[in-house]
Design a protein around this motif. Structure first.
Motif, mmCIF file in Angstrom:
data_model
loop_
_atom_site.group_PDB
_atom_site.id
_atom_site.type_symbol
_atom_site.label_atom_id
_atom_site.label_comp_id
_atom_site.label_asym_id
_atom_site.label_seq_id
_atom_site.Cartn_x
_atom_site.Cartn_y
_atom_site.Cartn_z
ATOM 1 N N VAL A 17 0.864 -1.181 0.000
ATOM 2 C CA VAL A 17 0.000 0.000 0.000
ATOM 3 C C VAL A 17 0.900 1.231 0.000
ATOM 4 C CG1 VAL A 17 -1.903 1.195 1.119
ATOM 5 C CG2 VAL A 17 -1.679 -1.284 1.384
ATOM 6 N N ASP A 18 0.679 2.132 -0.959
ATOM 7 C CA ASP A 18 1.508 3.331 -1.094
ATOM 8 C C ASP A 18 0.752 4.570 -0.629
ATOM 9 O OD1 ASP A 18 4.015 2.389 -2.562
ATOM 10 O OD2 ASP A 18 2.439 1.568 -3.825
ATOM 11 N N TYR A 19 1.436 5.373 0.156
ATOM 12 C CA TYR A 19 0.927 6.673 0.570
ATOM 13 C C TYR A 19 1.851 7.733 -0.003
ATOM 14 C CZ TYR A 19 -1.267 3.417 3.773
ATOM 15 O OH TYR A 19 -1.938 2.345 4.287
ATOM 16 N N LYS A 20 1.610 8.973 0.359
ATOM 17 C CA LYS A 20 2.377 10.051 -0.261
ATOM 18 C C LYS A 20 3.856 9.992 0.105
ATOM 19 C CE LYS A 20 2.202 15.017 -1.188
ATOM 20 N NZ LYS A 20 2.132 14.802 -2.634
ATOM 21 N N HIS A 21 4.160 9.693 1.368
ATOM 22 C CA HIS A 21 5.551 9.745 1.806
ATOM 23 C C HIS A 21 6.037 8.472 2.492
ATOM 24 C CE1 HIS A 21 6.087 13.966 0.747
ATOM 25 N NE2 HIS A 21 4.895 14.186 1.255
ATOM 26 N N TYR A 22 5.247 7.425 2.498
ATOM 27 C CA TYR A 22 5.722 6.138 2.996
ATOM 28 C C TYR A 22 4.871 5.028 2.382
ATOM 29 C CZ TYR A 22 1.894 5.310 6.406
ATOM 30 O OH TYR A 22 0.692 5.063 7.010
ATOM 31 N N CYS A 23 5.332 3.806 2.511
ATOM 32 C CA CYS A 23 4.557 2.675 2.011
ATOM 33 C C CYS A 23 4.690 1.513 2.990
ATOM 34 C CB CYS A 23 5.008 2.267 0.609
ATOM 35 S SG CYS A 23 6.706 1.686 0.492
ATOM 36 N N LEU A 24 3.822 0.527 2.843
ATOM 37 C CA LEU A 24 3.861 -0.607 3.755
ATOM 38 C C LEU A 24 3.416 -1.877 3.044
ATOM 39 C CD1 LEU A 24 0.672 -1.327 4.652
ATOM 40 C CD2 LEU A 24 0.984 0.714 6.039
ATOM 41 N N GLY A 25 3.779 -3.001 3.624
ATOM 42 C CA GLY A 25 3.331 -4.301 3.161
ATOM 43 C C GLY A 25 2.369 -4.869 4.191
ATOM 44 N N PHE A 26 1.081 -4.941 3.845
ATOM 45 C CA PHE A 26 0.051 -5.287 4.821
ATOM 46 C C PHE A 26 -0.175 -6.793 4.893
ATOM 47 C CE2 PHE A 26 -4.360 -5.810 6.272
ATOM 48 C CZ PHE A 26 -4.313 -5.061 7.434
ATOM 49 N N ASN A 27 -0.313 -7.295 6.131
ATOM 50 C CA ASN A 27 -0.547 -8.711 6.382
ATOM 51 C C ASN A 27 -2.014 -8.909 6.752
ATOM 52 O OD1 ASN A 27 -0.718 -11.312 7.745
ATOM 53 N ND2 ASN A 27 1.523 -11.295 7.801
ATOM 54 N N LYS A 28 -2.777 -9.560 5.886
ATOM 55 C CA LYS A 28 -4.214 -9.741 6.118
ATOM 56 C C LYS A 28 -4.490 -10.631 7.325
ATOM 57 C CE LYS A 28 -4.935 -11.257 1.933
ATOM 58 N NZ LYS A 28 -5.645 -11.790 0.743
ATOM 59 N N GLU A 29 -3.647 -11.618 7.537
ATOM 60 C CA GLU A 29 -3.859 -12.548 8.645
ATOM 61 C C GLU A 29 -3.704 -11.856 9.993
ATOM 62 O OE1 GLU A 29 -1.820 -16.553 10.617
ATOM 63 O OE2 GLU A 29 -1.120 -15.798 8.665
ATOM 64 N N HIS A 30 -2.666 -11.027 10.116
ATOM 65 C CA HIS A 30 -2.366 -10.394 11.410
ATOM 66 C C HIS A 30 -2.971 -8.999 11.553
ATOM 67 C CE1 HIS A 30 0.261 -13.679 12.514
ATOM 68 N NE2 HIS A 30 0.935 -13.556 11.378
ATOM 69 N N LYS A 31 -3.610 -8.488 10.490
ATOM 70 C CA LYS A 31 -4.302 -7.187 10.508
ATOM 71 C C LYS A 31 -3.364 -6.013 10.818
ATOM 72 C CE LYS A 31 -8.472 -8.894 9.854
ATOM 73 N NZ LYS A 31 -8.310 -10.314 10.180
ATOM 74 N N GLN A 32 -2.161 -6.069 10.271
ATOM 75 C CA GLN A 32 -1.182 -5.002 10.453
ATOM 76 C C GLN A 32 -0.089 -5.180 9.407
ATOM 77 O OE1 GLN A 32 1.193 -5.908 14.280
ATOM 78 N NE2 GLN A 32 -0.587 -7.284 14.338
ATOM 79 N N ALA A 33 0.828 -4.241 9.350
ATOM 80 C CA ALA A 33 1.879 -4.284 8.336
ATOM 81 C C ALA A 33 2.990 -5.251 8.719
ATOM 82 C CB ALA A 33 2.461 -2.887 8.139
ATOM 83 N N ASN A 34 3.533 -5.944 7.726
ATOM 84 C CA ASN A 34 4.773 -6.694 7.918
ATOM 85 C C ASN A 34 5.957 -5.743 8.001
ATOM 86 O OD1 ASN A 34 3.786 -9.441 7.747
ATOM 87 N ND2 ASN A 34 3.438 -9.065 5.563
ATOM 88 N N TRP A 35 5.865 -4.641 7.252
ATOM 89 C CA TRP A 35 6.917 -3.627 7.238
ATOM 90 C C TRP A 35 6.343 -2.289 6.792
ATOM 91 C CZ3 TRP A 35 7.071 -1.474 2.456
ATOM 92 C CH2 TRP A 35 6.663 -2.269 1.371
#
Length: 312
Positions: free
Chosen positions: A38-56
């Protein structure tokens, strides 16, 4: 005609610079197949559907990011880009855990929108209150202090080992550990930390580990875009000397980073074009062609006329 060619040349160089620049901006994004980017304006993340939060979460941090005065709104909300899987603020209510930022709001204080985007629930992770407000806050401040002196590429996330259960209707996993690591191109240095999700009074340096240890614990490949030999050396170094606050990592000389290579290539192209232009358009004056001489007719009498006029 010349002005049109010059305009096209400048436009081409500008396009090349922007294209390479945008490539360089995203070159250190972690490599991990299990997740939704998932990309935002000034940061991005890799979302984990199982754990309901970002891996990074990944972002760049420099002095310019820390000079703004955007006010903190605490507008925690569902992430609209992944609303189907996103945790909600209600998941954290009466859970006994803080909504811990992975990308800190203070790191995006230069822009109101950038700061607001750090309050999406996809950027939150359940943290023990005294951990979030203690050693974790100390680590975040330490990274900001370094970023005021040099540009850093930062990656942060949970480690799903020895987890502490789950919270809320969404079953948001409470991680057992967290990691934070960064790369400093100017000092050719990587530093990684792994901290248990609990209150601690240990010195921050005691949590420093090699980056490759974090890779083994998470399955994530960090800074894979670096030259292989440089990546191996930096990721294997514990760098427990972080108390020097930015001291040069031990080791010999390294190949230049990709960003440095790109700058070098652009510089060579520009120099070549400038030299070519000067030689072609501002070189010495063209040599004048020597006028061709017409063959001069010989004057005098031929042998035949001599015999006729002067007989023996």
């Amino acid at each position: 005609m010349k002005s049109i060619l010059h305009g096209r040349l400048i436009f081409g160089l500008l396009f090349l610079f922007l294209a390479l620049g945008s490539f360089a901006d995203g070159r250190y994004i972690p490599v991990y197949d299990d997740g939704i980017r998932v990309d935002y304006k000034h940061y991005c993340l890799g979302f984990n559907k199982e754990h309901k939060q970002a891996n990074w979460v990944y972002y760049e941090l420099g002095s310019a990011n820390l000079t703004g005065k955007a006010s903190r709104k605490n507008d925690f909300r569902v992430d609209p880009k992944i609303s189907r899987w996103s945790a909600t603020p209600d998941d954290y209510k009466r859970s006994g855990y803080d909504r811990g930022h992975l990308c800190p709001a203070a790191d995006m204080s230069f822009n109101a929108k950038a700061m607001s985007e750090t309050f999406y629930m996809s950027n939150m992770s359940p943290q023990v209150p005294m951990f979030n407000r203690g050693i974790w806050k100390e680590l975040e401040e330490h990274v900001r202090n370094r970023a005021r002196k040099e540009k850093l590429y930062v990656v942060t996330g949970p480690i799903f080992k020895s987890n502490k259960g789950a919270i809320g209707k969404g079953k948001v996993t409470v991680p057992g550990y967290y990691y934070k690591l960064f790369y400093s191109p100017s000092k050719q240095q990587m530093i990684a930390y792994v901290l248990p999700n609990e209150e601690s009074r240990r010195p921050l340096n005691s949590f420093a580990v090699p980056v490759d240890k974090v890779e083994k614990m998470t399955g994530i490949d960090f800074f894979s875009q670096l030259p292989d030999d440089l990546e191996r050396v930096l990721e294997a170094d514990t760098l427990s000397h972080v108390s020097r606050d930015g001291g040069q990592a031990s080791g010999g000389s390294y190949r230049p980073t990709r960003n440095q290579q790109i700058i070098a290539v652009i510089a060579v192209i520009v120099i070549f074009l400038v030299v070519h232009f000067l030689i072609k358009h501002r070189g010495g004056k063209k040599k004048k062609k020597k006028p061709t001489r017409k063959p001069v007719k010989k004057t005098g009498m031929s042998k035949k006329s001599i015999k006729k006029n002067y007989p023996h």
